[in-house]
Design an enzyme around this catalytic site. Sequence first.
Site, PDB file in Angstrom:
ATOM      1  N   ASN A   1       0.826  -1.161  -0.104  1.00  0.00           N
ATOM      2  CA  ASN A   1      -0.160   0.007  -0.070  1.00  0.00           C
ATOM      3  C   ASN A   1       1.032   1.099   0.002  1.00  0.00           C
ATOM      4  O   ASN A   1       1.505   1.563   1.214  1.00  0.00           O
ATOM      5  CB  ASN A   1      -0.816   0.036   1.243  1.00  0.00           C
ATOM      6  N   TRP A   2       0.961   1.969  -1.250  1.00  0.00           N
ATOM      7  CA  TRP A   2       1.858   2.897  -1.240  1.00  0.00           C
ATOM      8  C   TRP A   2       1.450   4.330  -0.743  1.00  0.00           C
ATOM      9  O   TRP A   2       2.425   5.145  -0.493  1.00  0.00           O
ATOM     10  CB  TRP A   2       2.207   3.026  -2.770  1.00  0.00           C
ATOM     11  N   LYS A   3       0.288   4.347  -0.546  1.00  0.00           N
ATOM     12  CA  LYS A   3      -0.368   5.601   0.384  1.00  0.00           C
ATOM     13  C   LYS A   3       0.072   6.808  -0.419  1.00  0.00           C
ATOM     14  O   LYS A   3      -0.091   6.557  -1.836  1.00  0.00           O
ATOM     15  CB  LYS A   3       0.004   5.678   1.753  1.00  0.00           C
TER      16      LYS A   3
ATOM     17  N   GLU B   1      -6.555   4.714   7.954  1.00  0.00           N
ATOM     18  CA  GLU B   1      -6.354   6.203   7.648  1.00  0.00           C
ATOM     19  C   GLU B   1      -7.592   6.713   6.784  1.00  0.00           C
ATOM     20  O   GLU B   1      -7.814   7.874   7.206  1.00  0.00           O
ATOM     21  CB  GLU B   1      -5.204   6.196   6.892  1.00  0.00           C
TER      22      GLU B   1
ATOM     23  N   SER C   1       3.411  -2.311  10.368  1.00  0.00           N
ATOM     24  CA  SER C   1       4.856  -2.557  10.260  1.00  0.00           C
ATOM     25  C   SER C   1       5.693  -3.964   9.972  1.00  0.00           C
ATOM     26  O   SER C   1       6.398  -4.523  10.560  1.00  0.00           O
ATOM     27  CB  SER C   1       5.395  -2.175  11.700  1.00  0.00           C
TER      28      SER C   1
ATOM     29  N   GLY D   1       2.605   2.255  10.635  1.00  0.00           N
ATOM     30  CA  GLY D   1       3.476   3.317  10.811  1.00  0.00           C
ATOM     31  C   GLY D   1       4.385   3.604  11.962  1.00  0.00           C
ATOM     32  O   GLY D   1       5.025   4.495  12.105  1.00  0.00           O
TER      33      GLY D   1
ATOM     34  N   HIS E   1      -9.717   1.386   4.826  1.00  0.00           N
ATOM     35  CA  HIS E   1      -8.151   1.442   5.578  1.00  0.00           C
ATOM     36  C   HIS E   1      -8.302   2.428   6.788  1.00  0.00           C
ATOM     37  O   HIS E   1      -9.055   3.417   6.879  1.00  0.00           O
ATOM     38  CB  HIS E   1      -7.211   1.956   4.653  1.00  0.00           C
TER      39      HIS E   1
ATOM     40  N   GLY F   1       2.756  -1.122   4.245  1.00  0.00           N
ATOM     41  CA  GLY F   1       2.908   0.263   3.918  1.00  0.00           C
ATOM     42  C   GLY F   1       4.284   0.586   3.590  1.00  0.00           C
ATOM     43  O   GLY F   1       4.967   0.468   2.611  1.00  0.00           O
ATOM     44  N   GLY F   2       4.963   1.085   4.742  1.00  0.00           N
ATOM     45  CA  GLY F   2       6.465   1.609   4.626  1.00  0.00           C
ATOM     46  C   GLY F   2       7.487   0.825   3.860  1.00  0.00           C
ATOM     47  O   GLY F   2       7.875   1.303   2.912  1.00  0.00           O
TER      48      GLY F   2
ATOM     49  N   GLU G   1      -5.521  -4.858  10.291  1.00  0.00           N
ATOM     50  CA  GLU G   1      -4.439  -4.020  10.817  1.00  0.00           C
ATOM     51  C   GLU G   1      -4.383  -3.095  11.959  1.00  0.00           C
ATOM     52  O   GLU G   1      -5.290  -2.230  11.734  1.00  0.00           O
ATOM     53  CB  GLU G   1      -4.420  -2.849   9.513  1.00  0.00           C
TER      54      GLU G   1
HETATM   55  P1  13P Z   1       2.977   0.155   7.627  1.00  0.00           P
HETATM   56  O1  13P Z   1       3.681  -1.228   6.992  1.00  0.00           O
HETATM   57  O2  13P Z   1       3.861   1.392   7.343  1.00  0.00           O
HETATM   58  O3  13P Z   1       2.915   0.148   9.094  1.00  0.00           O
HETATM   59  O4  13P Z   1       1.633   0.318   7.049  1.00  0.00           O
HETATM   60  C1  13P Z   1       0.679  -0.805   7.119  1.00  0.00           C
HETATM   61  C2  13P Z   1      -0.490  -0.254   6.299  1.00  0.00           C
HETATM   62  O5  13P Z   1      -1.196   0.751   6.632  1.00  0.00           O
HETATM   63  C3  13P Z   1      -0.781  -1.067   5.015  1.00  0.00           C
HETATM   64  O6  13P Z   1      -1.937  -0.624   4.706  1.00  0.00           O
END
Ligand code: 13P
Length: 248
Positions: free
Chosen positions: A6-8, A94, A210, A170, A92, A231-232, A164
């Site tokens: 997930n590149w956000k 967020e 994470s 994050g 998600h 994510g990251g 999640e």
């Molecule tokens: P991180 O891997 O950066 O914690 O993010 C997880 C995420 O929100 C994937 O959708």
Amino acid sequence: MIVAGNWKLNTTLIEGLNLASRIEDSISKLGPMEVRVIAAAPYTHLDRMVNSTDRIDVFAQDVSRHESGAFTGEVSAGMLKSIGVKGSIVGHSERRAYHGENDELIHEKIQMCLQHDLEVIYCCGEQLEDRKNGHTMKVIERQISKALSKLNVDQFDSLVIAYEPVWAIGTGETATPRQAQEVHEFIRNWLKQNKGEEVSEKTQILYGGSVKPGNADELFQKPDIDGGLIGGASLKAEDFIQIVRAAG
Ligand code: 13P
């Protein structure tokens, strides 16, 4: 197994295409694998990515609840389908936290995707406060009941669930494999009780929060963890590929 990035809100178009092509090259070198690799990229990248990748399934990160009309800034499921996008992340944390999305809206978005033959990665997860108060399972049950109860059994062919925990996103703090497995098992049991044995067995449940090359292996060994939503670490081709390898 599925490993989804997930590149956000990251990467320019060129950066995104480069990242996709590096991931694609590395996957080809890994040889045959039973891992499905997904990248959920920003809207601006999707068309080009669909046309330039072969081994990566391209997803959106969100979708409108509406079909069409006066909804400035929205992108519909039909539009995504029309450019060859395979699916979308929905719900998600967020989007829940910063865009006021609630369980009912999320259910509508899931239905909209499924009507347009788009797959869904549906996200659920508790806040730190919920976990501290011992309410994790109650929160998960509320979220998945509202989002998934009305779906029929066949629709689960196009649905992946991602657990999640919000406190692990994050933050560098990962749920332990045991904590994650506990919730995954709870979700699988909910599926069994509400949608039957077959759905509970075939539905893939990803862990997100994470995930890194250093912890992916241990997480993926748990019986009810069918991959990760990353994510990251999905923004660095080398890290992402190591996670893909851990799933293979
Ligand atoms: P991180 O891997 O950066 O914690 O993010 C997880 C995420 O929100 C994937 O959708």
